[in-house]
Scaffold this active site. Structure first.
Site, PDB file in Angstrom:
ATOM      1  N   ASP A 138     -87.604  90.444  76.631  1.00 17.92           N
ATOM      2  CA  ASP A 138     -86.660  91.504  76.997  1.00 17.92           C
ATOM      3  C   ASP A 138     -85.465  91.469  76.047  1.00 17.92           C
ATOM      4  OD1 ASP A 138     -85.081  93.362  78.813  1.00 17.92           O
ATOM      5  OD2 ASP A 138     -86.824  92.982  80.070  1.00 17.92           O
ATOM      6  N   HIS A 217     -80.446  94.547  80.537  1.00 20.17           N
ATOM      7  CA  HIS A 217     -81.811  94.722  81.031  1.00 20.17           C
ATOM      8  C   HIS A 217     -82.535  93.383  81.180  1.00 20.17           C
ATOM      9  CE1 HIS A 217     -86.041  96.082  80.989  1.00 20.17           C
ATOM     10  NE2 HIS A 217     -85.585  97.267  81.367  1.00 20.17           N
ATOM     11  N   SER A 550     -89.728  98.824  84.874  1.00 27.64           N
ATOM     12  CA  SER A 550     -89.176  97.582  84.334  1.00 27.64           C
ATOM     13  C   SER A 550     -88.735  96.644  85.436  1.00 27.64           C
ATOM     14  CB  SER A 550     -87.968  97.876  83.439  1.00 27.64           C
ATOM     15  OG  SER A 550     -88.338  98.235  82.147  1.00 27.64           O
TER      16      SER A 550
END
Length: 829
Positions: A138, A217, A550
């Site tokens: 990520d 994220h 996600s």
């Protein structure tokens, strides 16, 4: 003079000799790009001590080599001209040449919603998961968050071979017994940012050249999978409670492959796969995928290739399905060895109302936590009333301050980020925003931490407020934000943005595999940006609420860690099977799960096998296992020749003389494809093998729910297991008449086969999908095989009801190259 001439000739010959090996040295016109070369490692001449020496001597200059791969993939990536890449493509040891592609990134309550409870089941043992390592691919991690504390954790597993890579604002002590490893991969990204490259370079004023997360994220997904208990967690007061990941005791290793505002590159992702498997991870979580709606053949997809290398070594790989729903055939990450995860809601919401002056309340959602409007009515304006598209979307610099100042502005959803629309309204002087869904978004809503009072409305309510504005001489309204509500019914609901089937590459394999919580998920956040992710957002928050597949993917990654801890001898396929066959297809009202986009019952094209139910998955009774040789047979079955199979599997493979059937891959679902050209009823028979992982002596009986207009039979109808008989094969025959088959809007009908033991403790369910295809559309190349003519290696991808989608593969010599933009799967506009 003669000596000078001779010296010049010799120098010229040397240069010509070098140019034959490294032609890009002379290219003043061609753009240098990054290519990934799949090499037959067994072809290395013995004179070279390592593959790196071979690559730099025979293929490219050392300065051109970015990564060498030797674990999940054999080969290297290098920055070269297309001419040089084509030249290397003709080398007999090069099996494939791929152009580097850019990809993008596709909880306090969600673990309980999966069926987990404190001191019960997979959380009953205080050390469950502590022996399992999750690798997260990520944007990195913010290591100081409480979610990554190592309090009361034992020593790092002895098998761990990874490192804590240092860099900008990241030192060795940022790793601990919880966050046991961290790496970052930027060479592919930096090469793409070179002269004439498709992206700008890494902006180190807003990004960190280290594993530290500048985006948020990666911190969010890592803590969703395995965050420690954090008391008093919330995002601006929303979702207050105890934050914890699905596997709070599991160890984390972070692999930063994605960079703020510029995505992720395949060459870096492949290097992360190589490193993670070598480091010793048990689970890989990758919330990254394509966003172009095109199905990539496995031999051209580095994520599929890297994942196969991991799975073949016993590593479970969880991936996000993508956020292009509710469009059919939008699902990505299609390889059958990948677990593909869609998104559903949980029983928590953040309601808000738009209250009109005529008394009507239009229901929506909001995560705004600033000063509220407190019931005061303000004028409402819709900039799109004039017909100007950019103004209706509230694009940057599109709003006239004279029109919107002091008013609530209606903005249409789409084209730019939802939170950016709010910033545009605020900068233009607006007092609030109503974010209205269009028909493509339907009634699907996700909350956002807007910078001004705002409320998101579904398509119907959005149309209603626009109609009110157009018909009222003095339209006014206010926004009433209601905070956090728990116990929402129905839940789960399939999120409207969650990508849908069928599988656009091989429809014999149902995708997505299952869904998990992916809407309004609270998890840890970076300190580098505010909750909106906008550079102009000055707020700081320890936790943030995000939506997307996600967010669903790491739920499955954490679940896999717990299952691996409970059943260390299970293969990745066995773990997936346990999740799929025990998944729920009903909501908390005991009715079929609803599709948020339509309000109608959802189907396996929406949710795969169902919604993850981890409490049941721990003891599934039966599992469908798949070996490496099974996957090799599958690749032969879909038309790959041995060389293409080797691109994926690394090892030479001999395809059987009698071609196997792809639908006989031992998958926990069944997809029957019938030709539209068939006359009268036709049948297909599927073989499946189940392994008993429950009580040694057990009897299971089949129950069939046949799809509408289809006949389904199972033989035998009873499976008897003993201590000596642990595996049994059975056969499913599906009979349909294509001329009389009435398909639904997605082009299919659905049913199931379920095996139940005598005491009904174990219910092992597999969905059945029946659909039609036009045989003229589906060519060998459409199944991933390559046309014998290298210049015309292209074909149509199968589509329901005889539709067609095209893929074009550009040749590099005798190998084949494909390039398109792809991306983090939380980009829901």
């Amino acid at each position: 003079m003669a000596t000078t001439l001779l010296s010049s000739v010799v120098a010229l010959l040397v240069l010509l000799s070098l140019s034959s090996n490294f032609p890009e040295s002379f290219s003043a016109v061609e753009t240098v790009r990054t290519f990934i070369f799949r090499v037959d490692s067994q072809s290395k001449p013995s004179i070279f001590p390592t593959h790196y020496h071979w690559y730099t001597s025979e293929f490219a200059e050392p300065t051109r080599i970015l990564h060498t791969y030797d674990t999940v993939f054999h080969g290297f990536s290098a920055s070269l001209t297309e001419t040089h890449a084509a030249s290397l493509g003709n080398h007999p040891s090069v099996l494939a040449v791929l152009e580097d592609r850019r990809r993008e990134l596709h909880t306090t309550r969600s673990p309980q919603f999966l069926g987990l409870r404190n001191q019960h089941g997979l959380w009953s043992n205080s050390d469950y998961g502590s022996d399992v390592i999750i690798g997260v691919f990520d944007t990195g991690v913010w290591p100081e968050r409480r979610s990554f504390l190592d309090t009361n954790l034992g020593p790092v597993p002895a098998r761990w071979k990874g490192v804590c890579q240092t860099g900008a604002r990241f030192v060795a002590k940022n790793c601990n017994r919880k966050l046991i490893g961290a790496r970052f991969f930027s060479k592919g990204h930096e090469a793409a940012a070179g002269p004439g490259g498709p992206i700008a370079g890494i902006n180190q004023t807003i990004e960190f050249m280290s594993p530290r997360d500048a985006d948020g994220h990666g911190t969010h997904t890592a803590s969703t999978a395995a965050g420690r208990h954090a008391f008093g967690a919330s995002m601006g007061g929303y979702a207050a409670g105890i934050a914890k990941g699905v596997a709070p005791k599991a160890r984390l290793a972070v692999y930063k492959v994605c960079w703020k505002n510029s995505g992720c590159f395949d060459s870096d992702i492949l290097a992360a796969f190589d490193a993670a498997v070598k480091d010793g991870v048990d689970v890989i979580s990758i919330s990254v995928g394509g966003g172009d709606g095109i199905s990539t053949p496995y031999y051209l997809d580095p994520i599929a290739i890297g994942a196969y290398g991991a799975v073949s070594r016993g590593v479970f790989v969880s991936s996000s399905a993508g956020n292009d729903g509710p469009n059919i055939m939008s699902v990505t990450n299609l390889a059958p060895w990948l677990v593909t995860v869609g998104a559903g809601t949980i029983d928590r919401n953040f309601p808000a109302d738009v209250v009109l002056s005529d008394g009507r309340r239009l229901n929506g959602v909001s995560l705004y936590s600033g000063v509220q409007l407190k019931g005061k009515m303000y004028p409402v304006v819709y900039p799109g009333k004039s017909g100007e598209l950019s103004a209706s979307l509230c694009m940057e610099n599109s709003l006239d301050p004279n029109l919107v100042k002091g008013k609530i502005v209606i903005c249409d959803r789409g084209s730019n980020p939802r939170v950016a629309k709010g910033m545009v309204v605020k900068e233009a002087g607006g007092i609030g925003m109503i974010l209205a869904n269009g028909a493509s978004n339907g009634e699907g809503l996700v909350g956002d931490a807007h910078l001004l009072p705002a409320c998101a409305l579904g398509s119907d309510e959005g149309d209603a407020v626009k109609k009110y504005v157009s018909s009222s001489p003095n339209p006014t309204a206010t926004i009433d934000v209601k905070g956090t509500v728990i116990g929402i019914k129905p839940a789960p609901v399939v999120a409207s943005f969650s990508a849908r089937g069928p599988n656009g590459l091989n429809p014999e394999v149902l995708k997505p595999d299952l869904i998990a919580p992916g809407v309004n998920i609270l998890a840890a956040w970076t300190d580098a940006v505010g909750p909106t992710g906008l550079e102009s957002d000055p707020r700081k928050t320890e936790f943030n609420i995000l939506s997307g597949t996600s967010m669903a993917c790491p739920h499955v990654s954490g679940a896999a860690a717990l299952l691996k801890s409970a059943h260390p001898d299970w293969s990745p396929a066995a773990i997936r099977s346990a999740m799929m066959t025990t998944a729920s297809i009903t909501d908390n009202t005991n009715r079929p799960m609803i599709d948020e986009a339509t309000g109608k019952p959802s189907t396996p094209y929406d949710f795969g096998a169902g919604h993850l139910n981890l409490g049941r998955a721990m003891d599934p009774g039966l599992i469908y296992d798949i070996t490496n040789s099974d996957y090799e047979s599958f690749l032969c079955a879909i038309g790959y020749n041995p060389k293409l199979v080797q691109v994926v599997t690394r090892s030479p493979v001999v395809c059987p003389t009698k071609k196997p059937l792809p639908e006989n891959l031992n998958y926990p679902s069944i997809a029957a494809l019938f030709s539209t050209a068939s006359r009268g009823p036709s049948s297909k028979t599927f073989t499946r093998t189940v392994t008993n992982v429950g009580q040694a002596n057990a009897v299971y009986v089949a129950k069939i729910v046949a799809p509408r207009g289809v006949t389904v039979t199972v033989k035998p109808t009873k499976l008897v297991f003993t201590a000596a008989v642990k595996k049994i094969s059975y056969y499913v025959s599906v009979t349909a008449d294509s001329k009389h088959l009435v398909l639904d809007d997605a082009g299919a009908v659905f049913g199931s086969v379920t095996w139940t033991d005598e005491n009904k403790r174990h219910v092992v369910r597999s969905p059945i999908v029946v659909t039609q295809l036009d045989p003229l559309v589906r060519t060998l190349d459409a199944r991933g095989g390559c046309n014998t003519d290298p210049v015309s290696c292209q074909g149509g991808i199968w589509a329901p009801n005889g539709g067609k989608r095209c893929r074009f593969n550009n040749p590099i010599g005798r190998k084949h190259l494909v390039a398109w933009s792809v991306g983090l799967t939380d980009s829901i506009m």
